[in-house]
Design an enzyme around this catalytic site. Structure first.
Site, PDB file in Angstrom:
ATOM      1  N   HIS A  37       7.099 -26.837  35.749  1.00  8.72           N
ATOM      2  CA  HIS A  37       7.206 -28.262  36.045  1.00  8.72           C
ATOM      3  C   HIS A  37       8.652 -28.613  36.378  1.00  8.72           C
ATOM      4  O   HIS A  37       9.568 -27.801  36.202  1.00  8.72           O
ATOM      5  CB  HIS A  37       6.714 -29.087  34.853  1.00  8.72           C
ATOM      6  CG  HIS A  37       5.288 -28.808  34.476  1.00  8.72           C
ATOM      7  ND1 HIS A  37       4.274 -29.734  34.623  1.00  8.72           N
ATOM      8  CD2 HIS A  37       4.688 -27.695  33.961  1.00  8.72           C
ATOM      9  CE1 HIS A  37       3.127 -29.211  34.217  1.00  8.72           C
ATOM     10  NE2 HIS A  37       3.364 -27.971  33.798  1.00  8.72           N
TER      11      HIS A  37
ATOM     12  N   ASP B 260      -0.597  -4.881   4.089  1.00 11.54           N
ATOM     13  CA  ASP B 260      -1.541  -5.846   4.648  1.00 11.54           C
ATOM     14  C   ASP B 260      -1.073  -7.264   4.370  1.00 11.54           C
ATOM     15  O   ASP B 260      -0.639  -7.588   3.254  1.00 11.54           O
ATOM     16  CB  ASP B 260      -2.934  -5.645   4.036  1.00 11.54           C
ATOM     17  CG  ASP B 260      -3.452  -4.227   4.251  1.00 11.54           C
ATOM     18  OD1 ASP B 260      -3.223  -3.690   5.346  1.00 11.54           O
ATOM     19  OD2 ASP B 260      -4.071  -3.670   3.321  1.00 11.54           O
TER      20      ASP B 260
ATOM     21  N   SER C 212       6.975 -13.721  34.255  1.00 11.53           N
ATOM     22  CA  SER C 212       7.731 -14.320  35.352  1.00 11.53           C
ATOM     23  C   SER C 212       8.885 -15.108  34.769  1.00 11.53           C
ATOM     24  O   SER C 212       9.014 -15.255  33.550  1.00 11.53           O
ATOM     25  CB  SER C 212       6.826 -15.206  36.217  1.00 11.53           C
ATOM     26  OG  SER C 212       6.050 -16.061  35.393  1.00 11.53           O
TER      27      SER C 212
ATOM     28  N   ASP D 174       0.842  -1.189   0.000  1.00 13.30           N
ATOM     29  CA  ASP D 174       0.000   0.000   0.000  1.00 13.30           C
ATOM     30  C   ASP D 174       0.878   1.240   0.000  1.00 13.30           C
ATOM     31  O   ASP D 174       1.899   1.287   0.689  1.00 13.30           O
ATOM     32  CB  ASP D 174      -0.924   0.024   1.226  1.00 13.30           C
ATOM     33  CG  ASP D 174      -1.946  -1.098   1.178  1.00 13.30           C
ATOM     34  OD1 ASP D 174      -2.337  -1.485   0.065  1.00 13.30           O
ATOM     35  OD2 ASP D 174      -2.331  -1.593   2.255  1.00 13.30           O
TER      36      ASP D 174
ATOM     37  N   ASP E 225       6.710 -23.484  29.278  1.00 14.51           N
ATOM     38  CA  ASP E 225       6.646 -22.806  27.988  1.00 14.51           C
ATOM     39  C   ASP E 225       7.313 -21.444  28.171  1.00 14.51           C
ATOM     40  O   ASP E 225       6.774 -20.568  28.865  1.00 14.51           O
ATOM     41  CB  ASP E 225       5.195 -22.614  27.556  1.00 14.51           C
ATOM     42  CG  ASP E 225       4.572 -23.893  27.038  1.00 14.51           C
ATOM     43  OD1 ASP E 225       5.175 -24.963  27.230  1.00 14.51           O
ATOM     44  OD2 ASP E 225       3.478 -23.829  26.448  1.00 14.51           O
TER      45      ASP E 225
ATOM     46  N   SER F 263      -1.170   3.573   3.415  1.00 17.26           N
ATOM     47  CA  SER F 263      -1.396   2.890   4.684  1.00 17.26           C
ATOM     48  C   SER F 263      -0.345   1.806   4.895  1.00 17.26           C
ATOM     49  O   SER F 263       0.597   1.651   4.109  1.00 17.26           O
ATOM     50  CB  SER F 263      -2.805   2.279   4.698  1.00 17.26           C
ATOM     51  OG  SER F 263      -2.922   1.314   3.664  1.00 17.26           O
TER      52      SER F 263
END
EC number: 4.1.1.65
Length: 967
Positions: free
Chosen positions: A825, A349, A912, A343, A769, A346
């Site tokens: 874990h 996209d 964290s 674009d 994760d 703008s």
């Protein structure tokens, strides 16, 4: 009182003392004619009195500073400046510079410079003997035509002392003589004008003949100090040293970035993007027709490519070619294709996206002969059709070698071309009655690096080896090695010739076939590469030979220990001994080891610049950055900071371990700017104030109470949309959560995070994760990642009795972002020890804060969870809270036996970190994690994935098969 800043100079001095180097102490006694220095541009007496002077010592990359050295007070001390300079073992820069500066309230300017030659200083004067040097003013005037010449403004008096940090009783004069003798031996040990200079002077490349004929291609002797940007010349008529002249940078020269730093290189992928079909006709602004100006962004690991954009086209045809390298740890990564609509006004996209695994391309490549180690070629490279006399007159050029090589690689190497048409998934908002089947067409080939190197040897043998009837003699092999600047003895080549000829021939001829000559050169490559590996693993004296088992490459060199000419062997063998690459004229071959040098020569010669549109787009580091318009990138540069890999900016980059893509961590713009201003701003020292700490604590507690309220349920769906979370893994539907915090520490379905190697407890798995950085020792973590000035293991663990067990051990930092699964874990099997909770602050754990002077891990609230493991010994898991983290909740009790991937607890809302500490010499992390950590980039992993293994002293570690095992 003068002082030396404890920054880079102190670190260099400390490193020099640690490496056992001699220290040259320069003592500046006096600077005469001070009044001339004080009579500068300012005529006001008050300005003169407010000005202060400081002196800087420059020697290569070493810098030291002495402040407030001049004073009009008659009672000032005799020694106005003292500098400690570590002397290198090999002298590459003989001159250091003493720069005198004047600093006032508003500006600073250089007064003059004195240039002192080290060897001349040590030879002409005795220790503690005062000598004088002129201080030369710099040229004045901005334009070269209007510059006034340099002139002497004053003299400085100095004396020197040499001392040995390990032997305080050593005499300075004796140490100076010993050091000068060592420098003399190092300068004469390797002849800089080897036969390669003769070969390079005959080479001709368009517009670079003068550069190639220069002897700068010959490598200088090794030195522990990098080369200086300037050089000092000595006038022959006066005998005085003159100021250095700045060397002009070479411009308009091709720069090859392929194969520079990746020694574990599998090969190269030649990719051609052909076309994209059936793009959606998105409406334009006025709804009068469709607007589609597509271009394709291709990403592989850290390489980003972008095609041209085509105007108003739903079926664009590009036919653009790219070339990128594939490392040993990137064989399972994906090629990602993204179609973007350009674009004018703008933002661009996103239209469609797709991926293709590069392993399919690698599997179709040429296969190696398991017996000989050679790759098959359809056409053998033959010698040029000219006799010896014409060859001597018409020497082959570098450009001809490169052209022959690049064309031969594509024609001769038995590599299949993959033609693929892959479907793309639409990612734009559309409303079509029929679904669009968007497809992308491309071609790809894979060239193994060993095959390229062998083809390079064949071209070199054809040009320089004097091949006759398919055979090459010893003289031809000597000529090839001389062209590369090799110092490998002829007797070593003779023995390899004898071995190969006795295996495959009945006679004792001095010639071997071209295939056998390639095998000979490959053996020499293994020899020098093994030598470099041994040098990095076990330091030893240059004259000692390394022990090797049966079949190792060093077996070739060990058999020459008792030969007659062993005394003439160089201390280090070089197969390639050039300063710069003769093809690209940019890459410093003398700065890398032999494996990287051979890789670069082969890859640099293999590239056909006419067939490849682009090699590497270094200005792009991620797909999002390649998609942005120029004004978006300019705004991000100003507001967020640099977006380079490893930079400390508000744009946090992580590498996805499964796909290999560099991703920008998604974060609200106001959060990015706020963290950057708070921790990296001009007044960031105020972050340690009590008011800021109270505000952060209050905000964290209030945010936790807010998200524990039932009203916070309305925040769940916007959170899912913003981070595009995969809710198919969640054990509970979205409507089942009563508060936002319940959704935040959500549980996953069983089997969503399987444990890697469930039957092997020696494998270390990820505790969450997270985005991981891992280091073999904590000292490296403080060098690359943790920049807190007060960070120590003792402070992290609250000065507990267990802290000394982890000093010098390994560390793994797992950072959880708000969009991650927030339960952590156990990474190992073991028994939970006594749990300790430490109160503290609520600073953010964003990399901007971790890599600042603030000790975030030692200040924040945290929970210590020790695990006694039979495989890994004592393991300390530290759950660190952060800004907006309400609390850390544990779901395990003391004394409980846990297995790998068993849940230990969870964090409430916010980011964290989980820090895992290991005792020394217990754990070896996977190589891809270590490499990314050293380049200051985090690796995105999932809970239960393999991240390392236990060190077994009885067998070598194997950290290279993690990608295959995880997939």
């Amino acid at each position: 009182m003068p002082f030396t800043k404890s920054c880079r100079s102190a670190n260099t001095l400390r490193k020099g003392i640690k490496n056992g180097k001699l220290i040259l102490k320069i003592i500046v006694n006096d600077i005469d004619n001070v009044e001339s220095c004080l009579s500068g541009d300012e005529s006001n007496d008050s300005k003169k009195s407010s000005a202060s002077f400081y002196m800087k010592l420059k020697y290569g990359s070493y810098r030291a500073l002495a402040d407030n050295i001049l004073s009009t007070d008659e009672n000032r001390k005799e020694d106005i400046a003292v500098f400690d300079v570590p002397l290198p073992n090999g002298l590459q820069i003989d001159t250091f510079t003493l720069c005198l500066y004047r600093k006032s309230k508003w500006k600073k300017q250089i007064v003059g410079e004195a240039y002192i030659g080290i060897q001349a200083l040590l030879l002409s004067t005795n220790p503690d003997e005062t000598c004088k040097y002129p201080v030369i003013s710099p040229p004045s005037g901005r334009n070269k035509e209007n510059q006034s010449p340099s002139h002497q403004i004053c003299n400085l008096s100095l004396k020197w002392i040499i001392y040995d940090p390990e032997d305080a009783d050593a005499d300075s004069k004796t140490l100076a003589k010993a050091w000068l003798q060592q420098i003399k031996m190092n300068q004469t040990s390797i002849d800089p004008m080897s036969n390669i200079s003769k070969s390079l002077k005959e080479l001709e490349v368009d517009n670079v003949e003068s550069d190639l004929e220069d002897s700068s291609f010959i490598a200088e002797p090794d030195s522990s100090i990098p080369p200086s940007e300037s050089s000092v010349s000595i006038s022959t008529d006066t005998g005085k040293e003159t100021p250095p002249s700045k060397s002009k940078k070479s411009s308009n020269q091709p720069y090859v970035s392929i194969g520079e730093g990746n020694s574990d290189l599998l090969g190269f992928v030649f990719l051609e993007i052909i076309s994209v079909s059936n793009l959606p006709p998105l409406k334009n602004v006025f709804r009068t027709g469709f607007d589609m100006d597509p271009f394709v962004i291709t990403a592989f690991s850290k390489n980003i490519f972008r095609t041209k954009w085509l105007r108003h086209n739903l079926n664009p045809v590009y036919n653009e070619k790219f070339l990128f390298e594939v490392g040993a740890f990137e064989s399972n990564y994906d090629l990602v294709f993204k179609v973007v609509d350009h674009d004018k006004m703008s933002l661009n996209d996103s239209i469609a996206v797709g991926s293709f695994n590069v392993q399919s391309i690698i599997n179709s490549s040429a296969q190696v002969d398991p017996e000989t180690g050679l790759y098959s070629f359809n056409i053998e490279t033959s010698s040029p059709s000219q006799d010896t006399s014409s060859k001597a007159e018409d020497s082959p050029t570098v450009q001809k070698i490169a052209d022959d090589f690049s064309s031969a690689v594509g024609k001769d190497l038995r590599t299949d071309i993959i033609e693929q048409i892959i479907p793309l998934t639409l990612c734009c908002k559309h409303d079509f009655s029929t679904p669009r089947d968007v497809k992308l067409s491309f071609k790809a080939m894979f060239f193994p690096i060993a095959a390229l190197r062998q083809k390079f040897w064949r071209v070199m043998l054809a040009q320089y080896g004097d091949i006759e009837d398919g055979h090459i003699g010893k003289l031809g092999m000597y000529a090839v090695l001389d062209t590369l600047g090799s110092n490998i003895p002829n007797s070593m080549v003779d023995d390899i010739y004898t071995e190969l000829s006795s295996k495959n021939h009945d006679d004792t001829s001095d010639s071997i076939t071209v295939d056998e000559a390639v095998i000979c050169l490959e053996r020499l490559v293994d020899l020098v590469c093994h030598q470099d590996q041994q040098a990095t693993q076990t330091p030893q004296s240059p004259s000692s030979n390394e022990e090797s088992g049966p079949g190792t490459p060093t077996q070739t060199s060990d058999q020459y220990e008792d030969s007659e000419d062993s005394r003439n062997f160089p201390s280090k063998l070089y197969l390639v001994y050039l300063s710069n690459c003769p093809l690209c004229l940019k890459f410093k071959l003398s700065k890398v080891n032999q494996q990287k040098a051979t890789v670069h020569l082969a890859t640099c010669a293999s590239h056909d610049w006419k067939r490849v549109d682009r090699l590497m787009m270094t200005s792009y580091v991620s797909l999002n950055q390649a998609q942005r318009r120029w004004f978006s990138k300019a705004f991000a540069k100003v507001v967020y900071g640099s977006s380079k890999v490893g930079s400390t900016s508000a744009t946090t980059l992580v590498q996805n371990r499964q796909t290999g893509q560099i991703q920008e961590e998604k974060m609200n713009a106001y959060v990015r700017i706020g963290i950057r201003l708070l921790y990296r701003g001009i007044r960031n020292r105020r972050i340690e104030g009590s008011k800021v700490k109270k505000i952060l604590r209050s905000l964290t507690l209030k945010q936790g109470m807010k998200y524990d309220s039932p009203i916070s349920v309305k925040e769940i769906k916007p959170f899912i949309r913003f981070f595009d979370l995969n809710m198919n893994e969640v054990d509970m539907p979205v409507g089942g959560f009563k508060t936002f915090n319940e959704f935040f520490y959500r549980k996953l379905k069983p089997g969503s995070r399987p444990c890697a190697f469930p039957d092997n407890p020696d494998i270390l798995v990820s505790p969450a994760d997270s985005r991981i950085v891992a280091y073999e020792c904590i000292e490296k973590a403080t060098t690359y990642w943790i920049k807190g000035t007060e960070f120590t293991v003792e402070r992290l663990l609250g000065y507990s009795n267990e802290a000394q067990r982890f000093v010098g051990g390994s560390i793994c930092i797992s950072r959880l972002a708000p969009q991650d699964y927030h339960r952590f874990h156990s990474p190992v099997n073991g028994c939970i020890g006594p749990i300790t909770k430490i109160e503290g602050q609520y600073y953010t754990v964003n990399p901007m804060a971790i890599r600042s002077y603030l000790d975030v891990f030692g200040e924040n609230v945290r929970v210590l969870i020790p695990i006694d493991s039979n495989e890994f010994g004592k393991v300390m898991l530290v759950a660190v809270g952060a800004m907006m983290v309400g609390s850390t909740v544990l779901t395990v009790d003391e004394g409980k036996i846990v297995q790998r991937s068993d849940e230990l607890g969870y964090f409430k809302f916010g980011g964290s970190t989980v820090i895992t500490l290991f005792e020394p010499n217990v754990t070896s992390f996977d190589e891809d994690l270590l490499r990314n950590s050293k380049t200051k980039i985090e690796t995105l992993v999932k809970m239960g994935e393999r991240i390392g293994q236990k060190i077994d002293p009885n067998k070598p570690t194997d950290a290279e098969d993690h990608s295959k095992s995880d997939s």
